[in-house]
Design an enzyme around this catalytic site. Structure first.
Site, PDB file in Angstrom:
ATOM      1  CG  LEU A 243      -4.066  -5.939   3.214  1.00 30.70           C
ATOM      2  CD1 LEU A 243      -4.606  -7.296   3.667  1.00 30.70           C
ATOM      3  CD2 LEU A 243      -3.511  -6.019   1.802  1.00 30.70           C
TER       4      LEU A 243
ATOM      5  CE  LYS B 127      -4.972   6.344   8.838  1.00 27.10           C
ATOM      6  NZ  LYS B 127      -3.709   6.066   8.217  1.00 27.10           N
TER       7      LYS B 127
ATOM      8  CB  ALA C 282      -0.926   0.000   1.207  1.00 27.08           C
TER       9      ALA C 282
ATOM     10  CE1 TYR D 259      -4.183  17.017   3.735  1.00 29.84           C
ATOM     11  CE2 TYR D 259      -3.426  19.198   4.397  1.00 29.84           C
ATOM     12  CZ  TYR D 259      -3.494  17.825   4.620  1.00 29.84           C
ATOM     13  OH  TYR D 259      -2.892  17.277   5.718  1.00 29.84           O
TER      14      TYR D 259
ATOM     15  NE  ARG E 218      -8.149   7.681   0.434  1.00 30.76           N
ATOM     16  CZ  ARG E 218      -6.923   7.437  -0.027  1.00 30.76           C
ATOM     17  NH1 ARG E 218      -6.770   6.999  -1.276  1.00 30.76           N
ATOM     18  NH2 ARG E 218      -5.869   7.624   0.736  1.00 30.76           N
TER      19      ARG E 218
END
Length: 344
Positions: free
Chosen positions: A84, A107, A23, A245, A175
């Protein structure tokens, strides 16, 4: 493992770590911090694509393994780091615990509260460390903020305001995959929720929340929540990945306000700034640079060496975090993006 029971290795031996997956968070932040320290030794990295795993493992000077289960079966691995997708966390955390490995999991640790109870239950049963990787809670700026709160520099804490948002991700980003535990709440929303628990205590309740759903992708892409403690303090939280952001945390007290300008993801070279504002008074505090991921590695190594009783705080935090995220989702009023004028 070396034949000693979990938590009873000699203090000087580094923790032999296996990694499941290649990742981005592992490549950019966690593994460089581990490689630079002395308490964790990255021993092997497992991936499903040998063409990707081999150079990834070579970058960190360790062995490439072509199967997650094969890595978990290795006796030379003490602990496992799981970066993951969220939807796979519970499955592989359980497999790792069953194999007798301590676990550091990104998380959110699980996608549901039921999964959180399952993984914590097994960790307790096996006497193994299980830690959710909220790196920011280990950064010294939060300890400094807590000292100012305890020193009554802003009076009684009345309101916490916290936001974490990132720009839209590429269309294929995990996501946006509901089958992999995608969505803003479990990803960026977990940060302000964890900050609320850290500063306002474990007895928070959800007063109300919203989640903005993307019907094409089937995941939430933004949201807000209002939490309250029995003492009347509130947390106003916002998050998403359809924003510019933003990483922000403000602690508003009876006599002043404390603002952390980089509360969640400061680079290791950054010197975070904290602002203290009172009537006719403004101070800026520039804190020292530190790598919060290095602090995570040290803390996790310490947990794996300690007795099983030392793991309880991490177990409790995983359960409280999962319960609050579940409550935010259950209470949410859902909204949908406005239809674009040019949409057919």
């Amino acid at each position: 493992m070396s034949g000693t029971p979990p938590g009873e290795r000699t203090g000087g031996a580094p923790v032999a770590l296996g990694v499941l997956g290649c990742a981005d968070i592992a490549a950019r932040r966690m593994l460089p911090a581990m490689a630079a320290g002395s308490r964790v030794r990255v021993t092997a990295i497992a991936g499903r694509d040998p063409a990707r795993t081999a150079p990834f493992a070579a970058r960190f000077g360790c062995e490439a393994v072509d199967d997650y289960a094969r890595l978990l079966a290795r006796p030379d691995i003490d602990a496992v780091y799981i970066p993951l997708p969220t939807g796979l966390h519970a499955r592989w955390t359980l497999r790792a615990l069953e194999a007798g490995k301590h676990v550091l999991v990104e998380k959110s640790a699980t996608a549901t509260l039921a999964e959180a109870h399952e993984v914590v239950g097994l960790a307790r049963e096996r006497g193994l460390a299980l830690m959710e990787n909220f790196a920011f809670v280990h950064h010294g700026q939060h300890a400094a903020a807590r000292r100012r709160l305890d020193g009554d520099e802003i009076g009684e804490l009345r309101v916490l305001q916290a936001s974490f948002g990132i720009p839209p991700r590429p269309p294929a980003d995990i996501r946006y995959r509901p089958d992999l535990g995608g969505g803003a709440l479990l990803d960026v929303g977990a940060y302000p929720v964890r900050a609320a628990l850290m500063y306002l205590g474990d007895d928070l309740e959800v007063v109300g929340s919203t989640l903005r759903l993307d019907p094409e992708r089937g995941v939430d892409v933004a949201g807000s929540a209002l939490l309250a403690s029995p003492r009347g303090a509130t947390a106003e939280l916002s998050f998403g990945f359809e924003h510019s952001y933003r990483s922000h945390c403000s602690l508003w007290g009876g006599t002043g306000r404390l603002v952390l300008e980089q509360p969640f993801s400061p680079p290791a070279t950054a010197r975070p700034v904290t602002r203290l504002a009172r009537q006719d008074h403004l101070q800026h505090f520039v804190l020292g640079a530190e790598d919060q991921f290095a602090r995570v590695a040290d803390h996790f190594a310490h947990l794996t060496r300690g007795p099983a009783a030392a793991h309880e705080e991490e177990y409790t935090q995983i359960l409280r975090q999962a319960a609050l995220l579940s409550a935010v989702r259950a209470a949410a009023r859902t909204t949908r993006p406005a239809r674009r004028p040019d949409a057919s």
